[in-house]
Design a protein around this motif. Structure first.
Motif, PDB file in Angstrom:
ATOM      1  N   LYS A  76      57.766  28.326  23.633  1.00 12.49           N
ATOM      2  CA  LYS A  76      56.779  27.660  22.783  1.00 12.49           C
ATOM      3  C   LYS A  76      55.839  28.671  22.139  1.00 12.49           C
ATOM      4  O   LYS A  76      55.603  28.649  20.925  1.00 12.49           O
ATOM      5  N   ASN A 125      57.859  22.295  25.244  1.00 13.07           N
ATOM      6  CA  ASN A 125      58.299  23.567  24.661  1.00 13.07           C
ATOM      7  C   ASN A 125      58.375  23.525  23.129  1.00 13.07           C
ATOM      8  O   ASN A 125      58.871  24.441  22.500  1.00 13.07           O
ATOM      9  N   ARG A 135      64.049  19.536  21.665  1.00 10.55           N
ATOM     10  CA  ARG A 135      62.824  20.073  22.254  1.00 10.55           C
ATOM     11  C   ARG A 135      62.098  18.970  23.015  1.00 10.55           C
ATOM     12  O   ARG A 135      62.222  17.790  22.686  1.00 10.55           O
ATOM     13  N   ALA A 177      60.060  27.907  29.327  1.00 10.99           N
ATOM     14  CA  ALA A 177      59.632  26.881  28.371  1.00 10.99           C
ATOM     15  C   ALA A 177      58.320  27.276  27.692  1.00 10.99           C
ATOM     16  O   ALA A 177      58.169  27.149  26.468  1.00 10.99           O
TER      17      ALA A 177
END
Length: 414
Positions: free
Chosen positions: A388, A219, A215, A384
């Motif tokens: 998240k 994100n 990651r 992204a």
């Protein structure tokens, strides 16, 4: 026959969830499956009573999800389950019969496996309806994301694992904090993080050792980035808190990401052709590989050219263009194809490469470094940001479902 001393009757109730029950048989079966999966991942098993508690907690969550799915009218029929199992078998390059045989060797009834897949499909459908569809990313947020990305030429990526100690309604926050701090101390002392995750984490990925993969700060769920923002070198273990609970996060790897297109960075592009053949009853696998190998040999010997062979033999729509795929960016093709293509020099032709679409011959024509298409940059930013927000929303949604359910635990330990 009487059960062995210390054993429980299989029809004993382990827990009540609203108007449904989890039996001892169900709990034992799922604990066995969980133990098998952990061994396959080389994760040290926790004490059996600890594993049972974790599995029971997941079963309670599954029951709450399943009941809510029934309430809102979500149904998954046998045909959908069978199709999902066939896809799983294909992805693992085995037949359904072979997979069934392997499960039997591990002591896992195929009916139990089908039920597990059915529950996963139900949960996915419900999540798509109640969570995924509610995630909205305004254009202004994409603009802000791209502006923040533009501050650096490359996005550093972190391979992370995490443990969630929730603070739901009615939770003794002081006890939860003390537990989280104890886990943090043990992890910092070198205790295996995956085993700690299996033993204590209430996140959905606990049975994978809490592993979240690679990651970036952009994100990664906010709480996790807050934990490691100050100390994010490889091996760091840190703690943070948000409204869902306490998060223990471990960094297990750090690497430089690809050049950031938002900062004018360049991406590596490849112009390629391919020939695709598919396996069928009329053209078995050995025959497909043999035919593609023969075509490759003729191309290398100069007896045929790649474009003509693609037009004659490829089943891909690109065959009318001589197999031409145009300029490809990282992620445009399936991993097997991209990995093989990246190893080729311009003009070279690959050996037959297997993917989920069939077998490919690949020819690289040329390569270049260029700026990404702005539309694709915005799409990547959208994905992204969505990833998240979705991770954060799913955790909250699951805990809300769990909190609303009436739960009575009858049996937990060994």
């Amino acid at each position: 026959m009487k059960p062995a001393e210390g054993a429980r009757p299989l029809d004993e109730i382990a827990a009540v969830v609203n108007d449904d029950v989890i039996t001892e048989f169900e709990l034992q079966q799922q604990t066995h499956i969980a133990a098998l999966n952990l061994r396959r991942q080389n994760i040290k098993l926790p004490p059996m009573d600890v594993l049972r508690r974790q599995v029971l907690d997941q079963l309670i969550m599954d029951k709450a999800v399943e009941q809510h799915a029934r309430e809102v009218g979500i149904r998954v029929d046998d045909a959908m389950v069978s199709a999902a199992i066939e896809q799983i078998a294909a992805n693992n390059k085995v037949t359904v019969a072979q997979m069934q045989s392997d499960l039997a060797k591990d002591g896992v009834p195929f009916a139990a496996f089908r039920e597990q897949i059915r529950r996963e499909i139900v949960a996915q459908r419900l999540r798509e309806r109640e969570v995924d569809s509610q995630i909205h990313i305004p254009e202004s947020e994409i603009d802000s994301y791209l502006a923040s990305q533009g501050k650096g030429a490359a996005a550093t990526e972190y391979h992370i694992s995490h443990i969630l100690i929730p603070t739901d309604a009615g939770t003794d926050v002081a006890k939860a904090k003390a537990l989280a701090e104890d886990i943090l101390k043990r992890a910092k002392s070198g205790e295996d993080f995956s085993s700690l995750a299996v033993s204590y984490s209430k996140a959905g990925d606990s049975m994978n050792g809490g592993e979240l993969g690679w990651r970036t700060s952009q994100n990664m769920p906010t709480a996790l980035w807050n934990a490691i923002q100050e100390h994010h070198q490889n091996g760091s273990v840190e703690l943070s808190q948000d409204s869902s609970g306490f998060h223990i996060v471990k960094v297990t790897g750090v690497r430089n990401g690809i050049d950031n297109p938002a900062n004018g960075g360049l991406i590596h592009m490849t112009r390629a052709r391919h020939i695709l053949m598919q396996v069928s009853q009329l053209t078995p696998e050995a025959s497909v590989v043999s035919r593609l190998t023969d075509i490759r040999n003729k191309i290398l010997a100069g007896k045929e050219d790649f474009q003509t062979m693609a037009r004659l033999h490829s089943v891909d729509p690109s065959s009318t263009r001589g197999g031409e795929l145009g300029w490809l960016q990282p992620g445009d093709t399936v991993p097997e194809f991209e990995s093989a293509m990246d190893k080729l020099k311009p003009g070279e032709v690959s050996e037959p490469i297997k993917s989920r679409f069939g077998y490919h011959l690949i020819q690289v024509e040329e390569r270049k470094d260029a700026k990404a298409d702005p539309r694709r940059v915005r799409l990547a930013a959208l994905q992204a940001l969505r990833e998240k927000k979705l991770a954060e929303a799913v955790t909250n949604w699951q805990r809300e479902l769990r909190d609303k359910a009436y739960v009575e635990i009858r049996q937990v330990g060994n």
